[in-house]
Design a protein around this motif. Structure first.
Motif, PDB file in Angstrom:
ATOM      1  N   TYR A  65       0.845  -1.205   0.000  1.00 31.39           N
ATOM      2  CA  TYR A  65       0.000   0.000   0.000  1.00 31.39           C
ATOM      3  C   TYR A  65       0.881   1.256   0.000  1.00 31.39           C
ATOM      4  CZ  TYR A  65      -4.783  -1.702   0.910  1.00 31.39           C
ATOM      5  OH  TYR A  65      -6.028  -2.251   0.802  1.00 31.39           O
ATOM      6  N   THR A  66       1.811   1.278   0.932  1.00 32.93           N
ATOM      7  CA  THR A  66       2.673   2.444   1.091  1.00 32.93           C
ATOM      8  C   THR A  66       3.491   2.696  -0.168  1.00 32.93           C
ATOM      9  OG1 THR A  66       2.830   1.927   3.454  1.00 32.93           O
ATOM     10  CG2 THR A  66       4.422   3.491   2.581  1.00 32.93           C
ATOM     11  N   THR A  67       3.946   1.627  -0.824  1.00 31.64           N
ATOM     12  CA  THR A  67       4.729   1.766  -2.051  1.00 31.64           C
ATOM     13  C   THR A  67       3.928   2.478  -3.133  1.00 31.64           C
ATOM     14  OG1 THR A  67       5.987  -0.245  -1.578  1.00 31.64           O
ATOM     15  CG2 THR A  67       5.923   0.495  -3.869  1.00 31.64           C
ATOM     16  N   GLN A  68       2.679   2.059  -3.344  1.00 28.56           N
ATOM     17  CA  GLN A  68       1.870   2.670  -4.402  1.00 28.56           C
ATOM     18  C   GLN A  68       1.487   4.102  -4.048  1.00 28.56           C
ATOM     19  OE1 GLN A  68       1.683   1.099  -7.084  1.00 28.56           O
ATOM     20  NE2 GLN A  68       0.005   1.867  -8.343  1.00 28.56           N
ATOM     21  N   ILE A  69       1.259   4.358  -2.765  1.00 32.19           N
ATOM     22  CA  ILE A  69       0.950   5.734  -2.334  1.00 32.19           C
ATOM     23  C   ILE A  69       2.152   6.635  -2.604  1.00 32.19           C
ATOM     24  CG2 ILE A  69       0.423   7.177  -0.316  1.00 32.19           C
ATOM     25  CD1 ILE A  69      -1.018   4.710   0.862  1.00 32.19           C
ATOM     26  N   ALA A  70       3.364   6.107  -2.363  1.00 31.41           N
ATOM     27  CA  ALA A  70       4.580   6.882  -2.630  1.00 31.41           C
ATOM     28  C   ALA A  70       4.808   7.051  -4.129  1.00 31.41           C
ATOM     29  CB  ALA A  70       5.779   6.194  -1.981  1.00 31.41           C
ATOM     30  N   ARG A  71       4.475   6.042  -4.911  1.00 27.12           N
ATOM     31  CA  ARG A  71       4.587   6.173  -6.364  1.00 27.12           C
ATOM     32  C   ARG A  71       3.725   7.316  -6.891  1.00 27.12           C
ATOM     33  NH1 ARG A  71       3.800  -0.248  -7.981  1.00 27.12           N
ATOM     34  NH2 ARG A  71       5.974  -0.927  -7.658  1.00 27.12           N
ATOM     35  N   ALA A  72       2.580   7.528  -6.251  1.00 29.79           N
ATOM     36  CA  ALA A  72       1.678   8.608  -6.652  1.00 29.79           C
ATOM     37  C   ALA A  72       2.086   9.957  -6.062  1.00 29.79           C
ATOM     38  CB  ALA A  72       0.251   8.276  -6.226  1.00 29.79           C
ATOM     39  N   HIS A  73       3.162   9.997  -5.259  1.00 28.53           N
ATOM     40  CA  HIS A  73       3.703  11.213  -4.636  1.00 28.53           C
ATOM     41  C   HIS A  73       2.780  11.793  -3.559  1.00 28.53           C
ATOM     42  CE1 HIS A  73       7.233  12.246  -7.368  1.00 28.53           C
ATOM     43  NE2 HIS A  73       6.747  11.110  -7.842  1.00 28.53           N
TER      44      HIS A  73
END
Length: 594
Positions: free
Chosen positions: A381-389
């Motif tokens: 979850y955190t990875t994709q949230i970070a990918r979206a900035h």
């Protein structure tokens, strides 16, 4: 057959790439134009209203989530999971200590023997949500889970609020599991004092003054295993889950052999209202499958593995839960069930004192695997949230050797360990049931939007009709929930909103669908998603006022972060072309004025 998708390039990072651990410059944490300097940030704040409007109306796309965002991780996650792995990951994530603790409490206080029906209601609601998750995970097999799915269909802002609540819930839930693990372990050594492994600090306030280093160690070990590799964690999970299944079967068999059917009378001592009150609480025993949906990016054949793994495991888990609840209420009269250690006391009453150690072992194992899968899922979850900035893109980086998001895992590990060290179980027991049910409800809404609305394809007339039907479905479900909580006795108050729900869903079923699932989809659309919306809203309404208060306070804090940080970062990413030159013109104008 799988839908072909283009993936980020596989293989090791280029030789000129910087070290994974040397990424703490400002450019790594805040690379967006709005945070370049004070003048840029001042200008960004002045544009908050227009940018917020832009973000509220913006929706992501399947291609963006699948093809563009994973590039921020630099290294692709390894596709190493099959339906077998997903089944046992779901089992390990869902079957934790909740079935051993919540069942006795709710059977004693709210449902009696009808706790079995409560598990059926919660299981049906969870299964409907699993259907929605499965279709999305097959169509968009990325690490973001519900965050990515909601971002595609309901927009950036709704996805952020959902993701924030998932993150907070996971942090508190992991901390609670850590504290509970240490309590069970301590009680096996010294049953008279489950706190004897904790250290009391007199100058801290009550509820935060029992330091628990064992909980911290357990969290660090579990998250360390999760960081070491997905395949290794999956293998460990399914081996331990098989052992746990055998022990649970033993508990069920003993309950039916030694139990007395006379203890099931009266079956509904607290009426239908007690059944639904208990269903809203025992729903927590089913949560965790959403974490498995985040593993879609690492699944070999999503079109086959995800529906078999998720739906198959949740169906089996529902049956196991109902049998365990029934065996408990047969072993003891519901008025005699112990609220805190129901199964241990029940076995002690029939002369099987040794069985309490068996229950403790199963519970500790369940908590351990829940921590393992929860750590994996929350990091994705955190990875994709970070990918979206929405948070610094540093946390999107995947380690080149392990193929796992180490930075994202460390973020969740350190946060949950700090909470677990200080916070007691009674404080952590107020986890966010509201947010979980709300997210599952939003997932059903998102599925309806996905089927009936496609940008630049759906005619405005059909779009308006769809919106009217959807709003009536939501309104009728809210009205039915309100009537239920007001304890109205007349049947007419229930028939009217139920009729509106039925007619609006029927009307939606006659509208043309503008997108069909490519491989596998939820059957009976719009009926099943509409039913999922209604059941989740009714369960939300069965929660106390404290759950609503916690949800709105946490959402308000998230909104502040969104307005001051996330909205500007995501706006910059979405409007990169020309943004730098525009800011330079603003600065030139300011310098001329000076």
């Amino acid at each position: 057959m799988d839908v072909p998708t283009t993936e980020p390039p596989h293989g090791p990072a280029p030789s000129l790439q910087r070290s994974y651990w040397r990424r703490w410059s400002k450019q790594d944490v805040f690379p967006e134009e709005s945070f370049r300097d004070c003048s840029s940030y001042k200008y960004a704040l002045s544009q908050t209203c227009s940018r917020l409007k832009d973000r509220l109306l913006d929706r992501s796309s399947d291609d963006n989530e699948l093809l563009e965002l994973p590039k921020a991780s630099e290294i692709v996650m390894k596709k190493c999971l099959t339906w077998w792995d997903l089944m046992w990951l779901a089992f390990g994530s869902v079957v934790g200590s909740g079935i051993f603790t919540i069942t006795g409490l709710e059977a004693r206080d709210d449902a009696g023997p009808s706790i079995v029906i409560s598990y059926v209601v919660s299981g049906l609601s969870a299964l409907l949500s699993v259907f929605c998750y499965s279709e999305f995970a097959i169509e968009v097999p990325v690490a973001g889970g519900s965050f990515s799915f909601l971002r595609i269909e309901l927009g950036d802002f709704v996805a952020f609020i959902a993701a924030g609540n998932i993150f907070l819930e996971a942090i508190v839930g992991a901390a609670g599991l850590g504290r509970s693990w240490s309590s069970y372990f301590a009680s096996m050594i010294n049953s008279d004092n489950p706190d004897f492994l904790r250290f009391k600090v007199s100058f801290l306030s009550e509820g935060f003054n029992l330091l628990d280093p064992i909980a911290v160690i357990v969290l660090l070990v579990a998250n360390g295993i999760a960081m070491s590799g997905t395949r290794r964690t999956s293998f460990l999970t399914w081996i331990t889950s098989v052992i746990s299944t055998l022990l649970i079967i033993f508990v069920i068999v003993i309950g039916f052999v030694k139990g007395n059917s006379a203890n099931l009378v009266p079956f509904f001592p607290y009426g239908a209202r007690g059944v639904f009150r208990a269903a809203a609480v025992v729903y927590w025993s089913y949560t965790g499958f959403d974490m498995v949906a985040t593993m879609a990016e690492e699944t070999k054949k999503p079109s086959r593995d995800i529906p078999v793994g998720l739906i198959g495991s949740m169906s089996v888990i529902s049956v196991i839960y109902c049998l365990m609840a029934l065996s408990l209420t047969m072993l003891q009269k519901y008025t005699e069930i112990d609220r805190n250690a129901a199964y241990s006391v029940a076995f002690d009453k029939i002369g099987m004192t040794w069985a309490k150690y068996l229950v403790s072992i199963v519970a500790i194992k369940g908590m351990t695997t829940s921590l393992l899968v929860g750590s994996m899922g929350q990091a994705r979850y955190t990875t994709q949230i970070a990918r979206a900035h929405l948070i610094p893109p540093l946390f999107a980086l995947v380690h080149p050797k392990t193929g796992t998001p180490v930075y994202a895992t460390l973020l969740t590990t350190i946060t949950s360990a700090i909470v677990a060290l200080f916070s007691s179980l009674d404080v952590l027991s107020s986890v966010f049931s509201f947010s979980t049910l709300a997210i599952f409800m939003l997932m059903a809404v998102a599925l309806l939007v996905r089927r009936y609305y496609v940008k630049d394809t759906t005619p405005s007339s059909d779009y308006i009709k769809f919106l009217i039907c959807l709003l009536i479905i939501l309104g009728s479900c809210l009205a039915l929930t309100a009537v239920w909580n007001l304890d109205r006795q007349g049947w007419i108050e229930y028939v009217v909103p139920a009729s509106f729900w039925f007619l609006s869903t029927l009307a939606m079923s006659f509208l043309p669908k503008y997108r069909s699932p490519k491989v596998w989809g939820v059957p009976l659309v719009p009926w099943l998603p509409s039913l999922s919306i209604g059941m989740n809203l009714i369960l939300i309404g069965s929660l106390g006022a404290a759950a609503f208060l916690r949800f709105f306070i946490c959402s308000a804090l998230m909104l502040l972060y969104y307005l001051f940080v996330a909205v500007h970062a995501t706006y910059d990413v979405a409007h990169q072309d020309g943004l730098g030159s525009k800011n330079e013109e603003i600065k030139d104008d300011e310098s001329r004025v000076v």
